[in-house]
Structure formats: C-alpha cells, structure tokens
Motif scaffolding. Structure first.
Motif, PDB file in Angstrom:
ATOM      1  N   ARG A 290       0.851  -1.179   0.000  1.00 43.30           N
ATOM      2  CA  ARG A 290       0.000   0.000   0.000  1.00 43.30           C
ATOM      3  C   ARG A 290       0.890   1.232   0.000  1.00 43.30           C
ATOM      4  O   ARG A 290       1.848   1.304   0.779  1.00 43.30           O
ATOM      5  CB  ARG A 290      -0.870  -0.030   1.257  1.00 43.30           C
ATOM      6  CG  ARG A 290      -2.060   0.883   1.240  1.00 43.30           C
ATOM      7  CD  ARG A 290      -3.064   0.441   2.298  1.00 43.30           C
ATOM      8  NE  ARG A 290      -2.378  -0.004   3.521  1.00 43.30           N
ATOM      9  CZ  ARG A 290      -3.004  -0.589   4.559  1.00 43.30           C
ATOM     10  NH1 ARG A 290      -4.310  -0.796   4.520  1.00 43.30           N
ATOM     11  NH2 ARG A 290      -2.332  -0.963   5.631  1.00 43.30           N
ATOM     12  N   MET A 291       0.574   2.163  -0.855  1.00 48.42           N
ATOM     13  CA  MET A 291       1.376   3.381  -0.939  1.00 48.42           C
ATOM     14  C   MET A 291       1.281   4.153   0.372  1.00 48.42           C
ATOM     15  O   MET A 291       0.187   4.270   0.933  1.00 48.42           O
ATOM     16  CB  MET A 291       0.878   4.255  -2.095  1.00 48.42           C
ATOM     17  CG  MET A 291       1.765   5.458  -2.391  1.00 48.42           C
ATOM     18  SD  MET A 291       1.368   6.221  -3.996  1.00 48.42           S
ATOM     19  CE  MET A 291       0.055   7.334  -3.530  1.00 48.42           C
ATOM     20  N   ALA A 292       2.426   4.678   0.810  1.00 55.65           N
ATOM     21  CA  ALA A 292       2.438   5.419   2.067  1.00 55.65           C
ATOM     22  C   ALA A 292       1.387   6.529   2.032  1.00 55.65           C
ATOM     23  O   ALA A 292       1.197   7.198   1.010  1.00 55.65           O
ATOM     24  CB  ALA A 292       3.832   6.001   2.306  1.00 55.65           C
ATOM     25  N   GLU A 293       0.706   6.708   3.155  1.00 59.24           N
ATOM     26  CA  GLU A 293      -0.268   7.784   3.326  1.00 59.24           C
ATOM     27  C   GLU A 293      -1.553   7.659   2.510  1.00 59.24           C
ATOM     28  O   GLU A 293      -2.243   8.649   2.262  1.00 59.24           O
ATOM     29  CB  GLU A 293       0.374   9.163   3.070  1.00 59.24           C
ATOM     30  CG  GLU A 293       1.410   9.500   4.139  1.00 59.24           C
ATOM     31  CD  GLU A 293       2.411  10.534   3.676  1.00 59.24           C
ATOM     32  OE1 GLU A 293       1.991  11.542   3.101  1.00 59.24           O
ATOM     33  OE2 GLU A 293       3.622  10.319   3.910  1.00 59.24           O
ATOM     34  N   THR A 294      -1.860   6.449   2.031  1.00 61.12           N
ATOM     35  CA  THR A 294      -3.151   6.241   1.344  1.00 61.12           C
ATOM     36  C   THR A 294      -3.719   4.908   1.829  1.00 61.12           C
ATOM     37  O   THR A 294      -2.998   4.096   2.408  1.00 61.12           O
ATOM     38  CB  THR A 294      -3.000   6.115  -0.195  1.00 61.12           C
ATOM     39  OG1 THR A 294      -2.243   4.928  -0.479  1.00 61.12           O
ATOM     40  CG2 THR A 294      -2.339   7.322  -0.795  1.00 61.12           C
ATOM     41  N   ASP A 295      -5.035   4.651   1.581  1.00 60.11           N
ATOM     42  CA  ASP A 295      -5.482   3.266   1.785  1.00 60.11           C
ATOM     43  C   ASP A 295      -6.071   2.639   0.539  1.00 60.11           C
ATOM     44  O   ASP A 295      -6.464   1.492   0.563  1.00 60.11           O
ATOM     45  CB  ASP A 295      -6.506   3.091   2.917  1.00 60.11           C
ATOM     46  CG  ASP A 295      -7.052   4.373   3.449  1.00 60.11           C
ATOM     47  OD1 ASP A 295      -6.465   4.850   4.418  1.00 60.11           O
ATOM     48  OD2 ASP A 295      -8.041   4.886   2.883  1.00 60.11           O
ATOM     49  N   THR A 296      -6.121   3.365  -0.573  1.00 57.76           N
ATOM     50  CA  THR A 296      -6.728   2.763  -1.756  1.00 57.76           C
ATOM     51  C   THR A 296      -5.757   2.688  -2.929  1.00 57.76           C
ATOM     52  O   THR A 296      -6.140   2.236  -4.000  1.00 57.76           O
ATOM     53  CB  THR A 296      -7.979   3.565  -2.175  1.00 57.76           C
ATOM     54  OG1 THR A 296      -7.609   4.946  -2.286  1.00 57.76           O
ATOM     55  CG2 THR A 296      -9.098   3.421  -1.157  1.00 57.76           C
ATOM     56  N   VAL A 297      -4.531   3.140  -2.735  1.00 53.48           N
ATOM     57  CA  VAL A 297      -3.550   3.080  -3.827  1.00 53.48           C
ATOM     58  C   VAL A 297      -2.442   2.096  -3.441  1.00 53.48           C
ATOM     59  O   VAL A 297      -1.893   2.165  -2.339  1.00 53.48           O
ATOM     60  CB  VAL A 297      -2.934   4.464  -4.121  1.00 53.48           C
ATOM     61  CG1 VAL A 297      -1.954   4.368  -5.285  1.00 53.48           C
ATOM     62  CG2 VAL A 297      -4.021   5.486  -4.436  1.00 53.48           C
ATOM     63  N   PHE A 298      -2.123   1.186  -4.354  1.00 57.77           N
ATOM     64  CA  PHE A 298      -1.085   0.184  -4.137  1.00 57.77           C
ATOM     65  C   PHE A 298      -0.047   0.286  -5.257  1.00 57.77           C
ATOM     66  O   PHE A 298      -0.350   0.771  -6.344  1.00 57.77           O
ATOM     67  CB  PHE A 298      -1.693  -1.220  -4.131  1.00 57.77           C
ATOM     68  CG  PHE A 298      -2.686  -1.432  -3.019  1.00 57.77           C
ATOM     69  CD1 PHE A 298      -2.311  -2.066  -1.841  1.00 57.77           C
ATOM     70  CD2 PHE A 298      -3.991  -0.967  -3.138  1.00 57.77           C
ATOM     71  CE1 PHE A 298      -3.221  -2.251  -0.808  1.00 57.77           C
ATOM     72  CE2 PHE A 298      -4.916  -1.148  -2.113  1.00 57.77           C
ATOM     73  CZ  PHE A 298      -4.525  -1.786  -0.941  1.00 57.77           C
ATOM     74  N   ALA A 299       1.163  -0.157  -4.981  1.00 55.45           N
ATOM     75  CA  ALA A 299       2.185  -0.210  -6.033  1.00 55.45           C
ATOM     76  C   ALA A 299       2.900  -1.551  -5.931  1.00 55.45           C
ATOM     77  O   ALA A 299       3.092  -2.081  -4.825  1.00 55.45           O
ATOM     78  CB  ALA A 299       3.172   0.949  -5.893  1.00 55.45           C
ATOM     79  N   LEU A 300       3.276  -2.088  -7.091  1.00 53.30           N
ATOM     80  CA  LEU A 300       3.824  -3.449  -7.153  1.00 53.30           C
ATOM     81  C   LEU A 300       5.144  -3.493  -7.915  1.00 53.30           C
ATOM     82  O   LEU A 300       5.406  -2.633  -8.758  1.00 53.30           O
ATOM     83  CB  LEU A 300       2.834  -4.365  -7.887  1.00 53.30           C
ATOM     84  CG  LEU A 300       1.497  -4.704  -7.229  1.00 53.30           C
ATOM     85  CD1 LEU A 300       0.630  -5.486  -8.222  1.00 53.30           C
ATOM     86  CD2 LEU A 300       1.709  -5.518  -5.956  1.00 53.30           C
ATOM     87  N   GLY A 301       5.933  -4.520  -7.611  1.00 56.39           N
ATOM     88  CA  GLY A 301       7.092  -4.865  -8.433  1.00 56.39           C
ATOM     89  C   GLY A 301       8.160  -3.791  -8.480  1.00 56.39           C
ATOM     90  O   GLY A 301       8.443  -3.109  -7.495  1.00 56.39           O
ATOM     91  N   ASP A 302       8.755  -3.632  -9.677  1.00 57.58           N
ATOM     92  CA  ASP A 302       9.871  -2.699  -9.857  1.00 57.58           C
ATOM     93  C   ASP A 302       9.531  -1.264  -9.473  1.00 57.58           C
ATOM     94  O   ASP A 302      10.418  -0.465  -9.199  1.00 57.58           O
ATOM     95  CB  ASP A 302      10.321  -2.675 -11.330  1.00 57.58           C
ATOM     96  CG  ASP A 302      10.993  -3.963 -11.754  1.00 57.58           C
ATOM     97  OD1 ASP A 302      11.131  -4.869 -10.912  1.00 57.58           O
ATOM     98  OD2 ASP A 302      11.382  -4.052 -12.929  1.00 57.58           O
ATOM     99  N   GLN A 303       8.242  -0.938  -9.516  1.00 56.70           N
ATOM    100  CA  GLN A 303       7.855   0.458  -9.295  1.00 56.70           C
ATOM    101  C   GLN A 303       7.795   0.815  -7.811  1.00 56.70           C
ATOM    102  O   GLN A 303       7.709   1.983  -7.467  1.00 56.70           O
ATOM    103  CB  GLN A 303       6.482   0.722  -9.951  1.00 56.70           C
ATOM    104  CG  GLN A 303       6.232   2.198 -10.222  1.00 56.70           C
ATOM    105  CD  GLN A 303       4.898   2.442 -10.899  1.00 56.70           C
ATOM    106  OE1 GLN A 303       4.066   1.556 -11.019  1.00 56.70           O
ATOM    107  NE2 GLN A 303       4.700   3.669 -11.364  1.00 56.70           N
ATOM    108  N   CYS A 304       7.824  -0.180  -6.918  1.00 57.96           N
ATOM    109  CA  CYS A 304       7.655   0.122  -5.502  1.00 57.96           C
ATOM    110  C   CYS A 304       8.897  -0.248  -4.699  1.00 57.96           C
ATOM    111  O   CYS A 304       9.788  -0.944  -5.181  1.00 57.96           O
ATOM    112  CB  CYS A 304       6.436  -0.610  -4.950  1.00 57.96           C
ATOM    113  SG  CYS A 304       6.712  -2.359  -4.703  1.00 57.96           S
ATOM    114  N   LEU A 305       8.953   0.235  -3.477  1.00 56.42           N
ATOM    115  CA  LEU A 305      10.044  -0.108  -2.577  1.00 56.42           C
ATOM    116  C   LEU A 305       9.442  -0.346  -1.192  1.00 56.42           C
ATOM    117  O   LEU A 305       8.864   0.547  -0.588  1.00 56.42           O
ATOM    118  CB  LEU A 305      11.069   1.032  -2.533  1.00 56.42           C
ATOM    119  CG  LEU A 305      12.358   0.727  -1.761  1.00 56.42           C
ATOM    120  CD1 LEU A 305      13.131  -0.412  -2.394  1.00 56.42           C
ATOM    121  CD2 LEU A 305      13.240   1.972  -1.723  1.00 56.42           C
ATOM    122  N   SER A 306       9.585  -1.593  -0.749  1.00 55.91           N
ATOM    123  CA  SER A 306       9.080  -1.965   0.578  1.00 55.91           C
ATOM    124  C   SER A 306      10.280  -2.328   1.436  1.00 55.91           C
ATOM    125  O   SER A 306      11.131  -3.111   1.013  1.00 55.91           O
ATOM    126  CB  SER A 306       8.134  -3.159   0.448  1.00 55.91           C
ATOM    127  OG  SER A 306       8.011  -3.813   1.698  1.00 55.91           O
TER     128      SER A 306
END
Lengths: 425, 425
Positions: A290-306
C-alpha cells in the motif's frame, strides 16, 4: 453492475499486473480494468532474442483481450497514464479518465540515461518489444551499409556494436550477437570477413553480472571472451558523438550501434506526493504494497520499494519473481480487505537468478548453489518456457528454438518497418 | 572475377526476380546482383492473412541473404531504383550506382489510386508486408477506440471497414474479416455487440472476382453475403472526406478504415524511352522479354507487356504464374544467349486461378473446369504452401493455420509499432 462491486484499476500489464489480475479475477465482487499502452503482455527476459531475430515477437507476447477472453468482469483500456488523483479516486489517461475504488500501480521501470542527452537520443534501449524490433532492424540495416561501402573505416563503424551495461540483458545480448557473427553472418555476407572482433561490452562495475555469484561472473567473462567480444570493465559510456562511443577512460569506439542496458528508473507518476517517491524513483509502500499515506492506492514490483521484509531491509531487488509474488499476494489481500480480514505482509521467496551466455551455456545462482554450462542452460530453458502464457506460445517458441539450434540458422532476419502514418482523415 | 563473367542486375525479388535468379545461378558464368528495397522475398497471395493476424509476417517471407547463403556469385544490394541508363549500362539506386552487362526489371506493380488525392493519403493499400502490418495495427487500434467511446455514431465509424475492390485481395480480405468478427471479436470485446454488419465491399464491376468464371463469382457473392458483408456492385469509391467514404452512387459510409484494393499500375522507371511504356505503365517486350529497342535490358512479370503469345494477343494477365514462368525461361535464355544459341519465346501455361472466400470455402477455375467449397479450399491450401521457400516457413505456416482453424482463435493480435527514428548521430 451491483452497487457493492468494487472497481479496481491496474496500470501496467507486466509480471506484477498480470499476476495480480489473474488472482483477483477469481473474486467476482471486483470489476477490474487493466490499463496498458500496449495491447499485449510480453516476456522481457527474452526480448534480446527477438532483437537478434532468433525468435518472433509473437512467441513471447500475448494480447490482453485474448488472455481475458470470456471474462466480462475484466476489462482492458488501451492508453498511457497521465496522472492520478488519489483524493478524487480517479486516473487520467491519454484515452480518457477512469474512476476507481482501488488503484494498483504496476508500471515497472523505464530506461535511465542518467542525463546523457546524446545517448538518450541515439542509443538503442532494450526494454520493450518495440525496442527489440528496432534493434533488429537497425543491426540488419547497418550490415547492409557495411556490405556496400568500400571504405574500411566506414565499414568498421557500421559493423561495430557497443553494449553499455554488463547486467543480464547486456551479457545475454552480447552472447547471442557473438554467436550470430560466428554462425550466420559469414555465410550470408560474402563481401565481409573477420566478423568476430566487432562486439564490445562496457561495464562500470569491475565484473560482468554484478548481482550474481563470483562463479557466474567468471563464467560469463570466460565465455564472452572466447566468443571474441572485447570486455571493458571499470568503465562507463559517457557520450555518443558523431558515431563515436566515448568512454570514461578517454577511449572512443567508432560504432553505428550503441545498445544501452546500463540503468533503469521506476516510472514516475504525476499526482503522487513527492515524499512518497524515494530511491530510484520507486514508490514507498508498506508490507501490503500500500502506498504510504493512502489506503486505496497500491504499487507493485519494480515500481515500488518496501522495506518491511526482514531479509531485505533495503528493499527487494527489481526482478520478475518479486513482481510475480507481490501481484499474486495483493490479489488475495484485496479479497481479505473487503471481507474485513487482516491482509498478509509480503515476504519474498528467492528462487534464484540466471543468465544465458551463449548456446548451451548459462549460469544459474540458486539459494542452494551454483550451476553452469549445459545443465544450467537446460534449467534456463525450462524456467523461460513454463511462465509463457498460452500453449501456442510455448509450442511455437520451442519449435523456433529447436529449429534455430539444430540449423544454427534462423530465418527471421526480416527488416519490417510498418509506419505510424495517421490513417484517419 | 574472370574477365568473361557477365554481370546481371535484377531489380526486384518478387516471383519473377527470384525465379529468374534461381534458374540463372546454376550457370556460374554469371555474377548476379539482386536489388530490392526490402531484404526479403515475400508471398503476396497471403498478406491478407497477415493483416488480420491469422499468420505472422515471417511465415510468408524469407530473407534474400538466407536464400542465397553460400552462393557467392549471387549478391544482394538493398536499395531502391532511381533510374536506369541503358546507354552507359548502369543503374542508379538510392544506395549507389551499379554497372551491368544485362539488366532485368522485375519490379511488379504499385497501388493505383487513379488520382484520388484523399484516397491516396488516407486509405490503406494492400500490396506489401508493411501494408499488411499497418492494416493489422490500424484495425486493432480502431477496435480499441470503439470500445472506449459511448457515442454510437463514433463507435460505428470506428468499427466500419470499407473494402474498395472486388478482386481476389478484396474478396479474401472481406471473408477473413467477416470470420474474425463472428468468431473472435464478440468473445474479446464484451463492451461491443452486433459485430457482423460493419463490413462493406464496393466494386465497380457488376460482379465480384471479375476475371473468374460466373460460378466462382456467384459462390463468392453467396458466401460473403451469408457472412454478413454488405456487397455494393456497379459502384466506385470516389473520395474519402472526414472519415466518410464517398461512393459514385452518391451514398456515403462513415468509416475509419478504407482498404484500397481497386487497382495497380506497373512501377515506372526513369530512363526508359516513353514509347516503350504502354498500357498500365507496362514495358513493351518481345517474345523473349527483351525491352523494345534494346538488347541488354529485359522486363518480367507484371511490369512488362508481351503481345507475342498467340493465345494472349492483348498480353498476359498480371498474375504470379506468368511472372514465375517468365523468370525461369529468361534464366535459361540468358545462358543460351551467351552460348550463341537462339532464345526460346515465352508461351504461358495457365494453371488456373483461385480465391479463398472463407474458412473451408474457396473457388478454383481450372482450364478443365470449376471447383468450389471444401475441395477447392484443400487445393488452395496445397497451392499456397508448396511455393513457400524454406521448410521452416512451410512447417510453421502449416502449424499456425492448423492452430487457427482448430481453435478459431489465433493469438497474434499484437499492435507492434517499431519506429523509424534515425539512430545514427
């Protein structure tokens, strides 16, 4: 459409996006719209074989609509993302605005030219199927120029290929180009000779395949050297002026072809708070993507950093397996979310990394050890055929490979150049 | 190179050119240079199947260099002819000037737009592989537009396809597009319905397939009508304004896609005396395909007109069989010529004409009678597989067809758009 149907928009149909949709579509409470600028999913690990005419584009790609045939709650929207508006819960694309309940960003990476203007303008990237076909056309056209000229310097320039980047893409491309020079070109270009010494691979690191094991690195070096490639390490490509590739060590290589496989950056999205976009342009997410500071936006794979996975405190590597595993987990988690159940945090299971260096020779790093040579090549083959969507793709790819390997002589070296002329008055 | 080697330049690697080279290369006293703007031979009778994504471009094409592999006395020169100079015995191409002892023109025909400017600008021709891929991309993109719009008129315009021309190309394309609408699109475009009534075929003659037998014409009409195509006869397409196809009967059809298969003209060559260029731009030749008023320039196939065959006093039809037979005969005749023997005059052996109208239904006119339906379709299949160069092409084409026919569902509907960006700085 029932009122309680949740509309999920997925931007990008790569490994992450497709595996997410495949999982979530089992839950009929969701209407899913996949947005992509192409109408097909493709398999990036093999585009280098398209670029050298060993296989066809269609062997490693599959139309989205075919994939979701007779699944009316999965829709496809062809277009490019312009910006997102998390407050209004909508996305603006080049082909219209869409409203969502949940948004999943799975756009992967783009080529990073690190601000080198001439390189961005004239080098050939290797990220997409179109890139691969452009490179195929370009190399074949340069060969035709080499044949026609009588000037030796011009001929060398036309035939020289410099690959900037010693990661898997660069190494695999170098291997197959060297094979091509040895097996095919000599037979088909009677006007030319000495085809082996026209391939250069330049890497800023002191080794090839930096993220792999030392054994894999040494094997890659040995095989490419034997194939006649000139390997230049500890060196960067810094400019490309009048068909001369300029290196950080001051050397220049005259070459009509510069392939840029040196870096990627996560695709930037307008509408995201700047503090959420961190290292390499990646979007900061929690353990549930889940994207920081949201609850309805997610990011996956190469595009995100967890940075919530105990084994990967700096974040996961930008590889296919992470994208696939995150996509599937998020599909399950969204069902849990609307059931009011807690979501499961993402934990990466590393299945190993591999690269093919030349015919019958690959390197494989497994969590349990290292494989090279023929056995590695066979496992590479399995790993690359199995994930390909659709029986036909598997069958035709296997046939093409068998043909190319038995005959050493694929027949696909066509220079095809459909135009982009606007046809509607 | 021995002094008495004769240099033969062949312009164009279509049916005529390739069959000429295949024959003449047996005689090692000739050095042959084939000039073509593409690097591959292709099989025009099947490009309509490429345009509808039933088969791949590579299934029906073959690189020239692969074809002449390890035949060092056959050379390939990629370029377009600019002009010929029969006095100086040289040809100027976009990529250099070449000198010959004998010149063979085998450039075929180009699309004839009869001076209609808007049609030339916006209609899609169907002559080359690039044309076929452009049409594939265009139709798939228009379908994506149709899905996205909510305006019914816009949607109809996006989905309507008008085919101008009722010859084999027009009829075959209409048949396969109608099949596609029936079998595939309904499954993959859940947003759309009523896909059958968007296909129009417009022909200036009072029948479809004018050069064929009445039975063939009636069969074609019956099958296309049953597939839901609207057939408009005795009518010409005369303009294409703001996405409206204007017909000679005053009717207009709103359509984003106009395919132009209405006419061809022989490719014009600069440097030929005007009196030698006669009906349809064809070059006047004698019974040995020698251009009038020369002894070292020859013309073959669609590009020439010979009125010395007693059975064809008005000249031969512009069909593949004439080109193939003329090419082979000229190959033999050039050997005779340098042996001081008399050349043999060309006599055309008509093997029949055929067209495929839809799945399992074709029409065949043989000198001995007429075939239709399933038997005609099987003979069509044989006639189209056998001349394809290369075992791999035959095998893969057969596999693709089998797959498409068994599943009714080819997987090739990819919108691929490699650019033409100039890559050398």
């Amino acid at each position: 459409m029932k009122d309680n149907t949740k509309h999920v928009i997925v931007i990008g149909g790569g490994f992450a996006g497709i595996n997410f949709v495949k999982q979530l579509e089992k839950d009929k409470r969701f209407l899913i719209t996949l947005v992509d600028r192409n109408n097909y999913h493709f398999f990036p690990p093999l585009i280098y074989q398209v670029s050298t005419a060993f296989i066809e584009s269609s062997n490693i790609s599959y139309p989205f609509r075919r994939l979701f045939q007779e699944k009316p709650h999965v829709r496809f929207h062809m277009g490019e993302l312009k910006r997102i508006d998390p407050m209004a819960k909508q996305v603006e694309t080049t082909t219209g605005t869409l409203v969502y309940d949940y948004l999943v960003l799975a756009m992967g990476t783009a080529t990073n030219y690190f601000g080198f203007e001439n390189i961005a303008r004239y080098a050939m990237p290797m990220k997409t199927l179109d890139d691969a076909m452009n490179l195929r056309n370009h190399i074949l056209l340069r060969m035709e120029c080499a044949v026609r000229t009588t000037d030796l310097a011009e001929r060398n320039k036309a035939m020289n290929v410099v690959i900037a980047g010693g990661g898997p893409t660069g190494v695999e491309l170098a291997g197959i180009l060297a094979e091509m020079g040895r097996e095919i070109l000599a037979k088909e270009y009677p006007e030319l000779s000495d085809l082996k010494s026209h391939l250069y691979i330049v890497n800023s690191a002191p080794v090839l395949l930096p993220p792999m094991s030392t054994k894999a690195q040494q094997e890659a070096y040995k095989v490419l050297e034997k194939l006649g490639a000139r390997i230049i390490l500890n060196t960067k490509v810094v400019d490309y002026v009048s068909n001369n590739v300029v290196l950080s060590n001051g050397e220049t290589i005259p070459a009509d072809t510069l392939v840029w496989t040196s870096g990627v950056t996560a695709v930037r999205v307008e509408g995201i708070a700047p503090e959420v976009v961190i290292s390499g342009g990646r979007i900061k997410v929690d353990a549930f993507n889940r994207m920081a500071e949201t609850d309805t936006v997610f990011a996956l794979g190469d595009q995100c950093l967890s940075m919530h996975d105990a084994n990967y405190p700096e974040g996961h590597p930008q590889v296919a397996q992470v994208a696939i595993q995150q996509g599937t987990l998020l599909g399950k988690n969204l069902s849990r979310l609307i059931d009011g159940k807690p979501m499961k945090p993402f934990v990466y299971h590393n299945k190993g990394t591999m690269a093919i260096i030349s015919k019958y020779r690959a390197v494989v790093d497994l969590p349990t050890g290292f494989l090279s040579g023929w056995i590695a090549w066979v496992s590479w083959l399995f790993v690359h055929i199995i994930p390909l969507i659709g029986f036909r793709n598997k069958f035709v790819l296997a046939t093409n490979w068998a043909w190319s390997f038995i005959t050493n002589d694929p027949t696909l070296r066509l220079i095809l150049r459909p135009d982009k002329k606007e046809r509607t008055p």
